[in-house]
Design an enzyme around this catalytic site. Structure first.
Site, PDB file in Angstrom:
ATOM      1  N   ARG A  47      98.158 -57.311  66.777  1.00  0.00           N
ATOM      2  CA  ARG A  47      97.964 -58.007  65.490  1.00  0.00           C
ATOM      3  C   ARG A  47      97.558 -59.464  65.707  1.00  0.00           C
ATOM      4  O   ARG A  47      96.838 -60.043  64.900  1.00  0.00           O
ATOM      5  CB  ARG A  47      99.237 -57.911  64.627  1.00  0.00           C
ATOM      6  CG  ARG A  47      99.164 -58.743  63.353  1.00  0.00           C
ATOM      7  CD  ARG A  47     100.083 -58.245  62.232  1.00  0.00           C
ATOM      8  NE  ARG A  47     101.420 -57.987  62.689  1.00  0.00           N
ATOM      9  CZ  ARG A  47     102.352 -58.915  62.957  1.00  0.00           C
ATOM     10  NH1 ARG A  47     102.058 -60.199  62.816  1.00  0.00           N
ATOM     11  NH2 ARG A  47     103.544 -58.584  63.372  1.00  0.00           N
ATOM     12  N   TYR A  99      80.605 -63.135  43.842  1.00  0.00           N
ATOM     13  CA  TYR A  99      80.902 -61.719  44.066  1.00  0.00           C
ATOM     14  C   TYR A  99      82.116 -61.326  43.217  1.00  0.00           C
ATOM     15  O   TYR A  99      83.125 -62.046  43.190  1.00  0.00           O
ATOM     16  CB  TYR A  99      81.173 -61.498  45.555  1.00  0.00           C
ATOM     17  CG  TYR A  99      81.651 -60.103  45.883  1.00  0.00           C
ATOM     18  CD1 TYR A  99      80.780 -59.026  45.804  1.00  0.00           C
ATOM     19  CD2 TYR A  99      82.972 -59.869  46.241  1.00  0.00           C
ATOM     20  CE1 TYR A  99      81.224 -57.744  46.086  1.00  0.00           C
ATOM     21  CE2 TYR A  99      83.422 -58.585  46.527  1.00  0.00           C
ATOM     22  CZ  TYR A  99      82.532 -57.529  46.445  1.00  0.00           C
ATOM     23  OH  TYR A  99      82.980 -56.267  46.710  1.00  0.00           O
ATOM     24  N   ASP A 171      79.442 -67.833  51.244  1.00  0.00           N
ATOM     25  CA  ASP A 171      79.391 -66.385  51.403  1.00  0.00           C
ATOM     26  C   ASP A 171      77.914 -66.039  51.603  1.00  0.00           C
ATOM     27  O   ASP A 171      77.118 -66.092  50.675  1.00  0.00           O
ATOM     28  CB  ASP A 171      79.961 -65.703  50.150  1.00  0.00           C
ATOM     29  CG  ASP A 171      79.970 -64.184  50.263  1.00  0.00           C
ATOM     30  OD1 ASP A 171      79.287 -63.640  51.151  1.00  0.00           O
ATOM     31  OD2 ASP A 171      80.649 -63.539  49.437  1.00  0.00           O
ATOM     32  N   LYS A 196      78.577 -54.898  55.312  1.00  0.00           N
ATOM     33  CA  LYS A 196      77.213 -54.803  54.824  1.00  0.00           C
ATOM     34  C   LYS A 196      76.243 -54.840  56.009  1.00  0.00           C
ATOM     35  O   LYS A 196      76.218 -53.909  56.789  1.00  0.00           O
ATOM     36  CB  LYS A 196      76.966 -55.907  53.789  1.00  0.00           C
ATOM     37  CG  LYS A 196      78.118 -56.059  52.770  1.00  0.00           C
ATOM     38  CD  LYS A 196      78.302 -54.850  51.869  1.00  0.00           C
ATOM     39  CE  LYS A 196      79.569 -54.868  51.024  1.00  0.00           C
ATOM     40  NZ  LYS A 196      79.824 -56.056  50.218  1.00  0.00           N
TER      41      LYS A 196
END
Ligand SMILES: *Cc1c(COP(=O)(O)O)cnc(C)c1O
Length: 379
Positions: A47, A99, A171, A196
């Site tokens: 982690r 977004y 972004d 994406k």
């Protein structure tokens, strides 16, 4: 080295133990300590960090030209982590057409964290300047924006942020580093939904942040990710690293296909308007020409209604007649997608009802144009 070379080689050292050329995928959650409890190879628990994620983060920093890359479980987790570094009382400027997921995050969660936000049109620099407050700590831009492909002048907004003593995040999901390099224009943090273009094959969820300078966020972001636990699986890091290898070639083709389709459909009588920054009539075209190497693989179309059909009905009918374009959300994969954004965004959506958003894939452009023509003309 040039970007194309970095994309192929960064984080790609041959495996010392085996000579494997493709990066090994380490799924181990735990790593052996030395006799005094030391960590001889720097790893302890997955982690916190793990070798597959490290390779990807090295590559992310190199291809964006920043000092530190971070990989997260999703684009949303990457964005949330930045907001979670803000001290209480901070104010954030974000785009009025951000977004959709980030609009929800800002609306539903920022107040719980004792922070506030103002939505502004980032293509209007006076509006950005005017919305600043003494407690503004972060300017959050997105360019090209979703789904209207609005363009933000990154160098100008970075200067406003610097003047206000705030950090600036972009972004840049719609414009991968092959075509836009926000850190070179003065942005402090670049964010990508790696789901994406980075992944590129519609088969992995992930998010990336790259910091231009390690300070002031490296330490606090590391702590947010480790403690709140928004880590990606090593397999997802491996898939995104593999996606980066072909990013330059894919993006070139996404862009040339999108431009061809935008030009072909802009003239069609059933199309009211094409939103694509590569078209000379787009309001952000000149800024885009200055700060982008090509205009991306995303475009939106507004479909003309008629006497017996609203624009919304016409758009839905066109989407239904397309054969090659798959009607699905998301973007940046090899296959072309079409989506009626207003439907997916729900009742509060401000997206025009006659708008279809297209993610242009890697098919031959003539086949895509022919598919659209038959769908428009079936009306
Ligand atoms: C998809 C997307 C996101 C969110 O990323 P996830 O990987 O789905 O969490 C953020 N910004 C933009 C512009 C996106 O398209």
């Amino acid at each position: 080295m040039r970007l194309e070379t970095l994309l192929v080689h960064s984080g790609g050292e041959t495996d010392e133990g085996t000579g494997a050329v493709a990066p090994p995928l380490h799924l181990s959650t735990t790593f052996e300590h030395g006799p005094a409890g030391e960590m001889p190879r720097g790893y302890q628990y997955a982690r916190t960090e793990n070798p597959t994620q490290d390779r990807l983060e090295t590559a992310l920093a190199a291809v964006e030209g920043g000092e530190r890359g971070f990989f997260f479980a999703s684009g949303m987790a990457a964005g949330a982590a930045v907001l979670q570094t803000l001290p209480r009382g901070s104010h954030v400027l974000f785009p009025d057409d951000a977004y959709h997921g980030f609009q929800e995050l800002i609306h539903d969660f920022l107040p719980r964290w004792d922070c506030s936000a103002t939505a502004v049109d980032f293509s209007d620099l006076d509006a950005v300047q005017g919305a600043l407050r003494p407690e503004t700590r972060l300017l959050w831009a997105e360019t090209p924006s979703n789904p209207l492909l609005k363009i933000t002048d990154l160098a100008a907004v970075a200067e406003i942020a610097r003047g206000a003593g705030a950090l600036m995040l972009v972004d840049s999901t719609f414009a991968p580093p092959v075509i836009q390099r926000p850190l070179e224009l003065g942005t402090d943090i670049v964010l990508h939904s790696a789901t994406k273009y980075f992944g590129g094959h519609s088969d992995v969820v992930g998010g990336a942040l790259v910091l231009r300078r390690r300070k002031p966020l490296e330490e606090v972001l590391t702590s947010v990710r480790t403690t709140l636990g928004a880590v990606a699986s090593p397999f997802n890091a491996w898939l995104v690293l593999r996606g980066l290898r072909s990013l330059a070639c894919r993006v070139e083709r996404h862009c040339s296909n999108a431009l061809a389709i935008a030009e072909a459909l802009a003239e069609h009588p059933a199309v009211e308007r094409v939103h694509y920054p590569g078209l000379a009539g787009h309001p952000g075209h000149l800024v885009a020409r200055r700060q982008m190497r090509a205009y991306g693989g995303m475009l939106s179309l507004r479909i003309r209604g008629g006497p017996s059909q609203s624009g919304r009905e016409a758009a839905l009918a066109v989407a239904g007649r397309l054969k090659l374009f798959v009607n699905a959300t998301s973007l940046g994969g090899v296959e072309s997608l079409v989506e009626h954004r207003a439907s997916i965004e729900g009742a509060e959506s401000t997206t025009p009802q006659n708008l279809l958003r297209l993610s242009i894939g890697l098919e031959h452009p003539d086949d895509l144009i022919a598919d659209f023509r038959q769908a428009l003309e079936g009306a």
